[in-house]
Design a protein around this motif. Structure first.
Motif, PDB file in Angstrom:
ATOM      1  N   GLY A  31      20.036  26.437  15.878  1.00 31.07           N
ATOM      2  CA  GLY A  31      20.073  27.686  15.640  1.00 31.07           C
ATOM      3  C   GLY A  31      19.826  27.949  14.052  1.00 31.07           C
ATOM      4  N   GLN A  32      19.569  29.214  13.678  1.00 31.76           N
ATOM      5  CA  GLN A  32      19.488  29.526  12.317  1.00 31.76           C
ATOM      6  C   GLN A  32      20.924  29.681  11.753  1.00 31.76           C
ATOM      7  OE1 GLN A  32      16.499  29.003  10.478  1.00 31.76           O
ATOM      8  NE2 GLN A  32      15.933  28.080  12.283  1.00 31.76           N
ATOM      9  N   ASP A  33      21.604  30.237  12.503  1.00 29.40           N
ATOM     10  CA  ASP A  33      22.930  30.562  11.764  1.00 29.40           C
ATOM     11  C   ASP A  33      22.899  31.491  10.827  1.00 29.40           C
ATOM     12  OD1 ASP A  33      23.915  29.103  13.703  1.00 29.40           O
ATOM     13  OD2 ASP A  33      24.472  27.446  12.177  1.00 29.40           O
ATOM     14  N   ASN A  34      22.004  32.327  11.050  1.00 29.04           N
ATOM     15  CA  ASN A  34      21.683  33.557  10.138  1.00 29.04           C
ATOM     16  C   ASN A  34      22.988  34.584  10.264  1.00 29.04           C
ATOM     17  OD1 ASN A  34      19.268  32.938   9.086  1.00 29.04           O
ATOM     18  ND2 ASN A  34      18.354  33.862  11.060  1.00 29.04           N
ATOM     19  N   PRO A  35      23.219  35.302   9.306  1.00 34.25           N
ATOM     20  CA  PRO A  35      24.509  36.134   9.283  1.00 34.25           C
ATOM     21  C   PRO A  35      24.121  37.194  10.442  1.00 34.25           C
ATOM     22  CG  PRO A  35      23.826  35.768   7.243  1.00 34.25           C
ATOM     23  CD  PRO A  35      22.791  35.255   7.843  1.00 34.25           C
ATOM     24  N   LEU A  67      29.524  34.895   7.739  1.00 35.94           N
ATOM     25  CA  LEU A  67      28.807  35.150   9.043  1.00 35.94           C
ATOM     26  C   LEU A  67      28.393  36.344   9.066  1.00 35.94           C
ATOM     27  CD1 LEU A  67      31.704  33.215  10.689  1.00 35.94           C
ATOM     28  CD2 LEU A  67      29.631  32.231   9.914  1.00 35.94           C
ATOM     29  N   ASP A 342      43.011  21.213  12.268  1.00 33.87           N
ATOM     30  CA  ASP A 342      42.725  20.544  13.425  1.00 33.87           C
ATOM     31  C   ASP A 342      43.037  18.963  13.380  1.00 33.87           C
ATOM     32  OD1 ASP A 342      40.824  19.474  11.591  1.00 33.87           O
ATOM     33  OD2 ASP A 342      39.111  20.111  12.615  1.00 33.87           O
ATOM     34  N   THR A 345      39.712  17.169  10.046  1.00 26.89           N
ATOM     35  CA  THR A 345      38.787  17.181   9.023  1.00 26.89           C
ATOM     36  C   THR A 345      39.749  17.131   7.673  1.00 26.89           C
ATOM     37  OG1 THR A 345      37.351  18.683  10.230  1.00 26.89           O
ATOM     38  CG2 THR A 345      36.973  18.833   8.000  1.00 26.89           C
ATOM     39  N   SER A 360      33.938  16.367   2.657  1.00 27.59           N
ATOM     40  CA  SER A 360      34.785  16.372   3.850  1.00 27.59           C
ATOM     41  C   SER A 360      34.737  15.218   4.584  1.00 27.59           C
ATOM     42  CB  SER A 360      34.739  17.754   4.693  1.00 27.59           C
ATOM     43  OG  SER A 360      33.297  17.634   5.270  1.00 27.59           O
ATOM     44  N   ASP A 367      32.340  10.944   9.877  1.00 24.00           N
ATOM     45  CA  ASP A 367      31.025  11.800   9.127  1.00 24.00           C
ATOM     46  C   ASP A 367      31.648  12.284   7.869  1.00 24.00           C
ATOM     47  OD1 ASP A 367      28.708  13.085   8.874  1.00 24.00           O
ATOM     48  OD2 ASP A 367      29.634  14.905   9.658  1.00 24.00           O
ATOM     49  N   ARG A 369      30.713  14.234   4.186  1.00 20.04           N
ATOM     50  CA  ARG A 369      29.658  15.284   3.703  1.00 20.04           C
ATOM     51  C   ARG A 369      30.306  15.997   2.271  1.00 20.04           C
ATOM     52  NH1 ARG A 369      27.812  20.126   7.749  1.00 20.04           N
ATOM     53  NH2 ARG A 369      25.790  20.616   6.658  1.00 20.04           N
ATOM     54  N   LEU A 371      30.431  18.896   0.405  1.00 21.23           N
ATOM     55  CA  LEU A 371      30.460  20.583   0.775  1.00 21.23           C
ATOM     56  C   LEU A 371      29.958  21.337  -0.402  1.00 21.23           C
ATOM     57  CD1 LEU A 371      33.663  20.823   2.725  1.00 21.23           C
ATOM     58  CD2 LEU A 371      31.279  20.234   3.728  1.00 21.23           C
ATOM     59  N   ILE A 406      33.594  25.236   5.729  1.00 23.36           N
ATOM     60  CA  ILE A 406      33.914  24.066   6.247  1.00 23.36           C
ATOM     61  C   ILE A 406      32.689  23.191   6.606  1.00 23.36           C
ATOM     62  CG2 ILE A 406      34.422  23.803   8.733  1.00 23.36           C
ATOM     63  CD1 ILE A 406      37.088  22.464   5.946  1.00 23.36           C
ATOM     64  N   ASP A 407      31.621  24.056   7.390  1.00 20.56           N
ATOM     65  CA  ASP A 407      30.467  23.389   7.616  1.00 20.56           C
ATOM     66  C   ASP A 407      29.413  23.575   6.234  1.00 20.56           C
ATOM     67  OD1 ASP A 407      29.896  25.974   7.571  1.00 20.56           O
ATOM     68  OD2 ASP A 407      29.209  26.277   9.681  1.00 20.56           O
TER      69      ASP A 407
END
Lengths: 430, 312
Positions: A31-35, A67, A342, A345, A360, A367, A369, A371, A406-407
């Motif tokens: 996906g593009q994860d556009n707002p 978002l 959770d 992370t 993170s 994994d 990363r 950020l 967080i992503d």
């Protein structure tokens, strides 16, 4: 006989399943994860103007999450007060996927009643409708509440707009000395409130798990000491007064203990302090520096920073057994660990090529990363919903607060304050 | 020695008593021998000779040969009819007697004549009857012959008709057979052509299916990329989540309905997928495709959302 029936049913189900599979299926894996475009229509004020513009606060909250992209109010064709006044076409032409609408009414007893709803424009249906009550001074709370509900409905994650932030500011005073202030504000930085002001450094604020108290380190006594302070009446109490280092307090998830660093035995070590018994328990025994303790969400382990391996790295300590294991291996500087709710992370300050970033690490997949793209990052603090973290960094030579999801998809700075802002601490859900 | 005994036998024959007995014996033996050879058939021959011949008796019925001897019979009787001369007394008596005898003779003659006449009449009648009979017989024969002829003719006609009918029937049968053969051939040909057509159609279908698959693939890619570019996953989206939507497309690729067929369990994730499709709103390029394929494959589509580009 039964077996045969079961078999028949199985066959039928299989046939049905196969039949249903005849349809063309398209698979979407990215996906593009556009707002998401959302319109927050101004709250229709039925009697009397409200002292706060609720919909503007909601709109800003949602936008700040990264978002959502709110529709500019001047483009709106109508301001529906309730469901019957919603013309979906008006919102569709604006490209809005969702619409927040509502109305307010000042009641006879002075309270304010706010009705709001969330509508799906393309599906033309109302997803959410609620009524909340408040007073003039709680309109922001109402706004954040609406933001939380909308956010949760659309993201599947509990909103953190009603949570608070604690942080320390330092402003040079006229006398030439620095003035340190422990502040608490709404998650959006509004309604800032002074908890403590000191000419000596204030450090490491942390929240009690119920969100009603703070612990922090104050040098007001001439040496570092840990204090706890209630938000309700600002009353405070000194927790430690050992010689040497008294620092980095962290409240246990059950609220009964603190994890902290004491150097009373000559070398900074991790201790726990029991509020009920008043006892200190030494958790680490190592000649190197052990510091910055933080509880895992289950309260069974403490993660901390240690240079026992030759460089600062993050370790995990089992509280019951004292067993310790190293967690981070990437690079030669990983410090100031914090765990997301959770428990999986881990976020930390990671040095990469002389620059300090927030990174993170997924404790399950390892994994790793980075950020942030800012350079002098420190003190990460994860939001109670785990979707975002706050940290302090330098911007224009000034210490500022910044946020990153967080992503790593959303990054923004909090409104600039006077002086330097450091050591943010995100409150738990309130 | 042997010669002596052989020579002795003739000596015995020379004896006179023995000579007679030897002859007698020879005769008796010869008679016996003859008897044995010829056999003994004593009374049978006599009985055979006495046997009556019944068969010959039946021939008595044949009457025609009677006519010839009956005719000459009265003529010799009538010829010696001299007028009787009366004698005195005796003469007269003789004459009377003669007269009487003549009368008697005459009567007899008359009777005989009548008899003969009757006989003749009878014969004649017989003859007539016979003739009539013969005639009737002949007529009958003729009629029979005629009838026979007619019958034969009829039969011939019938046979002819029959033959003709048979011929016709055969002809018809032949024609029918030919027709059927033709039909069969036609059908076979038709079948063959149909088979060919089917094969061709199948090939066409296959080719069409291939083309259609290719086309479907192209448009599936198009739709997938369009949806993906409109899909904003919520932060709660995690790898491994899956939501299956069923979308209905109207004319010109316009999304008319979206519904969740299989939820991911995360309503926000489901919603994001639904929104991705709704945001697309219309898959305009589907207008370019073969309407048949569009109707068949694209009016109702399942879309599976399964993010694999998420970090978590």
């Amino acid at each position: 006989m039964f077996k045969r029936h079961v078999f028949l049913v199985f066959c039928l189900l299989t046939a049905w399943a196969v039949g249903s599979h005849a349809e063309l299926t398209i698979e979407i894996t990215s996906g593009q994860d556009n707002p998401t475009v959302i319109a927050v229509s101004p709250i229709k004020e039925k009697n009397g103007v409200l002292p706060e513009d609720i919909s503007t606060i909601v709109s800003a909250d949602l936008e700040r999450s990264g978002l959502f992209r709110p529709v500019a109010r001047q483009n709106m064709l109508s301001f529906p007060g309730d469901q019957s006044e919603v013309y979906y076409r008006d919102w569709r032409v604006l490209g809005a996927q969702y619409l927040v609408f509502g109305n307010s009414e000042r009641l006879a007893d002075g309270r304010i009643k706010v009705e709001f709803g969330l509508a799906e424009v393309l599906g033309e249906k109302v997803m959410l409708a609620q009524t909340v009550h408040g007073r003039d001074d709680s309109l922001r709370d109402i706004a954040h509440y609406i933001s939380d509900k909308v956010y949760e409905a659309l993201t599947g994650i509990r909103g953190v707009f009603s949570t608070r932030l604690a942080y320390v500011t330092s402003v040079p005073a006229a006398s030439g000395r620095m003035v340190y202030r422990l502040m608490v504000s709404d998650a959006d930085g509004a309604r800032e409130r002074l908890m403590l002001e000191s000419t000596e450094p204030l450090m490491s604020p942390a929240w009690s798990p119920d969100g009603k108290e703070l612990v922090y380190v104050s040098f007001e006594t001439g040496r570092p000491a840990i204090f706890r302070q209630k938000l309700s009446d600002a009353s405070r109490k000194q927790v430690t007064n050992f010689t040497g280092l008294n620092g980095a307090p962290a409240w246990s998830p059950d609220g009964r203990r603190l994890a902290l660093v004491l150097s009373k035995d000559g070398n900074p070590e991790i201790y726990t302090y029991d509020f009920v018994s008043g006892e200190f328990t030494r958790m680490t025994r190592h000649f190197s520096i052990d510091t910055e303790p933080n509880w895992t969400p289950d309260g069974k382990s403490i993660i901390f920073t240690s240079d026992r391996g030759g460089s600062p790295q993050i370790y995990k300590l089992d509280v019951a057994s004292g067993a310790t294991e190293r967690v981070t291996f990437r690079g030669n500087y990983n410090a100031r660990p914090r765990l997301a709710p959770d428990g999986r992370t881990l976020v930390m300050v990671h040095r990469d090529g002389g620059q300090f970033h927030i990174a993170s690490q997924d404790l399950v997949t390892n994994d790793f990363r980075v950020l942030t793209s800012t350079a002098m990052d420190e003190s990460p603090s994860v939001a109670p919903n785990g979707a975002m973290l706050l940290y302090s960094t330098k911007r224009g030579g000034k210490g500022v607060l910044a946020a990153v999801s967080i992503d790593a998809g959303v990054k923004f700075f909090l409104p600039a304050r006077q002086g330097d802002v450091r050591e943010p601490a995100w409150s738990p859900f309130l | 020695m042997l010669n002596d005994s052989a020579l002795r036998l003739p000596q015995l024959v020379n004896e006179p008593g023995i000579k007679r007995g030897w002859v007698l014996s020879c005769l008796l033996h010869g008679a016996l021998l003859a008897f044995i050879i010829i056999g003994w058939h004593p009374p049978e021959k006599e009985i055979e000779a006495v046997r009556p011949r019944y068969i010959q008796a039946e021939l008595l019925q044949m009457k025609p040969p009677l006519e010839q001897p009956a005719k000459p019979a009265p003529q010799p009787e009538a010829k010696p009819q001299p007028a009787p001369k009366p004698a005195v007394d005796q003469e007269a008596m003789r004459r009377a007697e003669e007269q009487k005898r003549q009368e008697q003779q005459k009567q007899e003659q008359q009777k005989k004549e009548e008899q003969a006449k009757a006989e003749a009449e009878k014969v004649r009648q017989e003859q007539v009857r016979k003739e009539q009979e013969a005639k009737a017989e002949a007529e009958k024969k003729r009629q029979a012959a005629e009838a026979e002829k007619k019958r034969q003719e009829q039969q011939k006609k019938e046979e002819q008709a029959k033959a003709e009918a048979e011929k016709k029937r055969q002809e018809e049968q032949r024609k029918e057979l030919a027709r059927q053969e033709q039909l069969k051939r036609e059908q076979a040909e038709k079948r063959r052509q149909e088979e060919l057509a089917n094969a061709l159609a199948m090939e066409d279908d296959m080719r069409a299916a291939e083309a259609s698959a290719a086309q479907v693939g192209t448009y599936v890619d198009y739709m997938a990329s369009l949806i993906a570019s409109n899909w904003s996953r919520p932060p709660s989206a995690r790898r491994g989540m899956e939501v299956m939507l069923e979308i209905s497309l109207g004319a010109a690729g316009v999304v008319t309905n979206v519904r969740v067929v299989k939820s991911s369990g995360n309503s926000a994730f489901d919603l994001s997928a639904e929104q991705a499709v709704r945001k697309v709103g219309q898959f305009s390029r589907l207008r370019e495709m073969d309407p048949a394929i569009y109707q068949r494959e694209f009016r109702r589509i399942n879309i599976l959302f399964r993010p694999d580009d998420l970090r978590m």
